[in-house]
Design a protein around this motif. Structure first.
Motif, PDB file in Angstrom:
ATOM      1  N   ARG A 129      -8.742   2.568  -6.796  1.00 34.66           N
ATOM      2  CA  ARG A 129      -9.197   1.222  -6.441  1.00 34.66           C
ATOM      3  C   ARG A 129      -8.349   0.556  -5.367  1.00 34.66           C
ATOM      4  O   ARG A 129      -8.883  -0.005  -4.405  1.00 34.66           O
ATOM      5  CB  ARG A 129      -9.232   0.355  -7.695  1.00 34.66           C
ATOM      6  N   SER A 130      -7.034   0.591  -5.491  1.00 35.06           N
ATOM      7  CA  SER A 130      -6.174  -0.219  -4.629  1.00 35.06           C
ATOM      8  C   SER A 130      -5.474   0.627  -3.577  1.00 35.06           C
ATOM      9  O   SER A 130      -5.309   1.842  -3.731  1.00 35.06           O
ATOM     10  CB  SER A 130      -5.128  -0.955  -5.463  1.00 35.06           C
ATOM     11  N   ALA A 131      -5.035  -0.044  -2.513  1.00 36.72           N
ATOM     12  CA  ALA A 131      -4.275   0.642  -1.467  1.00 36.72           C
ATOM     13  C   ALA A 131      -2.934   1.124  -2.003  1.00 36.72           C
ATOM     14  O   ALA A 131      -2.366   2.094  -1.495  1.00 36.72           O
ATOM     15  CB  ALA A 131      -4.073  -0.296  -0.284  1.00 36.72           C
TER      16      ALA A 131
ATOM     17  N   ARG B 235      -3.287   4.652  -3.032  1.00 37.32           N
ATOM     18  CA  ARG B 235      -3.813   5.521  -1.973  1.00 37.32           C
ATOM     19  C   ARG B 235      -3.338   6.964  -2.146  1.00 37.32           C
ATOM     20  O   ARG B 235      -2.173   7.225  -2.424  1.00 37.32           O
ATOM     21  CB  ARG B 235      -3.337   4.982  -0.631  1.00 37.32           C
TER      22      ARG B 235
ATOM     23  N   TYR C  66       0.852  -1.192   0.000  1.00 38.96           N
ATOM     24  CA  TYR C  66       0.000   0.000   0.000  1.00 38.96           C
ATOM     25  C   TYR C  66       0.885   1.239   0.000  1.00 38.96           C
ATOM     26  O   TYR C  66       2.065   1.183   0.356  1.00 38.96           O
ATOM     27  CB  TYR C  66      -0.958   0.019   1.188  1.00 38.96           C
TER      28      TYR C  66
ATOM     29  N   TYR D 184     -10.769  -2.881  -0.742  1.00 44.33           N
ATOM     30  CA  TYR D 184      -9.846  -2.687  -1.856  1.00 44.33           C
ATOM     31  C   TYR D 184     -10.107  -3.636  -3.009  1.00 44.33           C
ATOM     32  O   TYR D 184      -9.307  -3.730  -3.940  1.00 44.33           O
ATOM     33  CB  TYR D 184      -8.404  -2.792  -1.361  1.00 44.33           C
TER      34      TYR D 184
END
Length: 633
Positions: A462-464, A467, A154, A483
């Motif tokens: 969408r994804s960590a 972020r 992340y 996620y």
């Protein structure tokens, strides 16, 4: 004196620790930290337990490498991932202890290295790939420094790790990193041969005040814990080294216990029990009166992995609180002659024409107007278990729209019945793009958010690993996966993220009862908030306007609820506004209703804590000459 919420059990052998584990588990505690060590030839354990709700957990203590690896695979098949581990070399082999929690969240790795150089090389490689070190447990094996570690994928602030340090070096690095603004996140102490070694993880992020202690003898550990507790600090991390027989010493990090601002007050009395009940890592709120923000409060952790705290600047996914923003953008285009409520959306000559799906469209599709989409009366695509926006996660937004038009027929003709529709607002995002010639993001940012001082708001990713800066991390509960949601295609119906203060700056500019209402003409803003003919407000029914829930007294609001997120924005009576967001969400539970009820009480509390930060959160007023002109294409 309340029931103690934290217990530290120390110096127990395997049987004693298992008995303590069973006892504390039965009383509602869960382990948050485990350390294992060899004292005079006996494998012993010290662990931290907290009384808190949360996802199911599992733990193993003192198992072989083969059994640990087997558990990683078996537990992963059930949705469990490791969150802490400790390794010690005993009986001529490494012995692993670890804690797992059930969460479908971040990609993770648990590598094992056989030397300090191998660990350094691994760290360099994984850091380059975007992984971050959650915890690590070096241990001596045949004179070498082996290490087991847990890594998560992340994005986040700058971080550092050091290991294999002698005491003098460890103390020097603690001081230099603290002076450089790095916060101590993890500390480990361990043995290699007859010598003690130290390691730690730091991060450049907000956190609670803390103290680090090292060299604490085992027989004084509980006294030290009690002394720190009296000062309002609780133990969050722990390491141990045993240089010689009967001479084990501990290293620990103690953080200042909540509530924030140093003392309890009426707002904390309401917020903290709610957070504990629903296992919410972090929560932020803001309250405004007549367009002026008067209270800004932040609680808990933006990232519980590193104990990064929520601040007033922390941004959260706000989910369907995005709908009033989208509605405002549509009404700006209506005011400027680019759209009309009666414009048809799909078909030859319509706003979107025949861009999506297979032709020819059916009659019901061709009858959909902009008003139908705003008021959730398009005839179908409701947010039930078959909500199109949560189907076919393999498709892009554009392809999902085409797939839905081709495969998910409306239930009835438009204009007959109210049925809340995320997909309808997704179409509105495309309407904004077609009418303005700009992307949805660009138009909303330029003509809505930047104009009201909410330019820090962004579309969620969408994804960590993607972020945003100052964005919270989201906790998947029971075991939903925030996620794995396609938030990247939710833009117009649920894609924005921001702080509560950002959202209130927007709200102040569309409330027709306030002089700050200037994103829209007052009449347009009032029409936007008025309940539709198919969803009128009454004592027994919440009404719905064009992107806003309303009641019979004229209050207007919207909430947002997806896995990992709960958010709420309210325009109350007599110029009272409030907004709150947190980084846990349980759609389908009673949490949203309890969130509403809590904030209804919170906004009525006169905080006994001075909110010194609110001077930075006055409503943004844009100079008239800087307002953007919507150029004709």
């Amino acid at each position: 004196m309340g029931v103690r919420s934290e217990v530290v059990v120390s110096g127990l052998n395997g049987a004693e620790h298992q008995a303590a584990s069973d006892n504390h588990s039965a009383r509602g505690f869960r382990p948050t930290k485990i350390v294992s060590y060899l004292e005079n030839g006996t494998l012993r354990y010290t662990s931290i337990w907290r009384r808190q709700h949360g996802n199911p957990w599992r733990a193993l203590y003192g198992v072989s490498s083969a059994r640990f690896r087997d558990a990683l695979d078996r537990f992963a098949a059930d949705g469990f991932r490791p969150v802490d581990l400790s390794v010690v070399f005993a009986d001529k082999s490494p012995r692993f202890s670890a804690i797992w929690e059930q969460e479908a969240g971040l990609p993770w790795l648990v590598p094992l290295t056989r030397s300090s150089q191998e660990f350094a090389d691994l760290s360099h490689d994984l850091r380059h790939k975007g992984y971050r070190l959650r915890c690590f447990s070096p241990y001596g094996e045949a004179g070498e420094e082996s290490c087991a570690s847990i890594w998560d994928l992340y994005a986040g602030p700058t971080w550092e790790v050091r290991s294999s340090m002698m005491l003098d070096e460890y103390e020097n690095v603690l001081g230099s990193f603290a002076a450089d603004g790095l916060r101590l996140v993890r500390t480990v102490s361990y043995n290699v041969g007859q010598g003690a070694r130290y390691g730690a993880i730091w991060e450049r992020s907000a956190g609670h005040p803390f103290v680090e202690r090292h060299g604490i003898p085992l027989h004084l550990l509980q006294d030290e814990i009690a002394a720190e507790r009296r000062e309002g600090r609780h133990l969050v991390d722990l390491g141990v080294t045993c240089e010689r027989e009967n001479a084990c010493t501990f290293t620990g990090i103690w953080e200042q216990r909540e509530p924030p601002h140093g003392r309890q007050d009426g707002i904390s009395d309401l917020v903290l029990p709610f957070m504990r009940k629903w296992s919410i890592p972090g929560l932020s709120l803001a309250i405004a009166q007549s367009g002026q923000i008067e209270t800004v409060r932040a609680f808990g952790y933006a990232n519980p992995i590193t104990r990064e705290t929520v601040t007033p600047e922390t941004r959260f996914r706000v989910a369907s609180v995005s709908k009033p923003i989208t509605s405002t953008a549509v009404h700006i285009l209506i005011e400027r002659g680019r759209l009309d409520l009666g414009d048809h959306v799909l078909g030859e000559g319509a706003v979107l024409g025949t861009r999506f799906g297979t032709q020819p469209y059916g009659r019901w599709l061709r009858e959909i107007t902009v008003r139908h989409l705003l008021e959730h009366t398009a005839g179908g695509w409701s947010n039930d278990k078959h909500d199109p926006m949560f189907q076919r996660t393999d498709l892009s937004q554009s392809d999902l729209i085409s797939w839905t038009l081709d495969n998910v027929p409306q239930d009835e003709a438009p204009g007959k019945r109210y049925a809340y529709s995320n997909f309808g607002y997704c179409l509105l995002g495309r309407v904004i793009e077609a009418a303005s010639g700009l992307s949805y993001d660009a138009f909303v940012r330029r003509y809505v958010l930047d104009r009201c001082g909410a330019g820090r708001m962004s579309l969620a990713r969408r994804s960590a690993a993607e972020r945003h800066e100052a964005e919270a991390m989201y906790l998947g509960m029971f075991p939903a996966a925030p996620y794995e949601l396609r938030v990247d295609r939710m833009d117009a119906h649920g894609g924005w993220l921001g702080s509560p203060s950002d959202v209130l700056n927007f709200l102040a500019r569309v409330d027709p009862d306030l002089p700050s209402c200037d994103l829209l003409h007052v009449g347009s803003a009032a029409d936007m908030l008025a309940p539709s003919s198919l969803r009128r407000a009454s004592r027994g029914q919440v009404g719905y306007g064009r992107g806003w829930a309303v009641d019979e007294r004229g209050n207007a609001w919207h909430d947002g609820r997806i896995s990992g997120t709960q958010a709420l924005m309210v325009r109350g009576e007599k110029g009272r506004h409030w907004c709150a967001a947190c980084n846990a969400g349980v759609p389908g539970s009673s949490m949203p209703d309890e969130f509403h009820a809590m904030m209804q009480h919170v906004q009525a509390v006169k905080s006994s804590v001075r909110d010194d930060d609110t001077a930075s959160y006055k409503v943004f007023r844009e100079p008239a000459e800087s307002r953007p002109v919507l150029a004709m294409a």
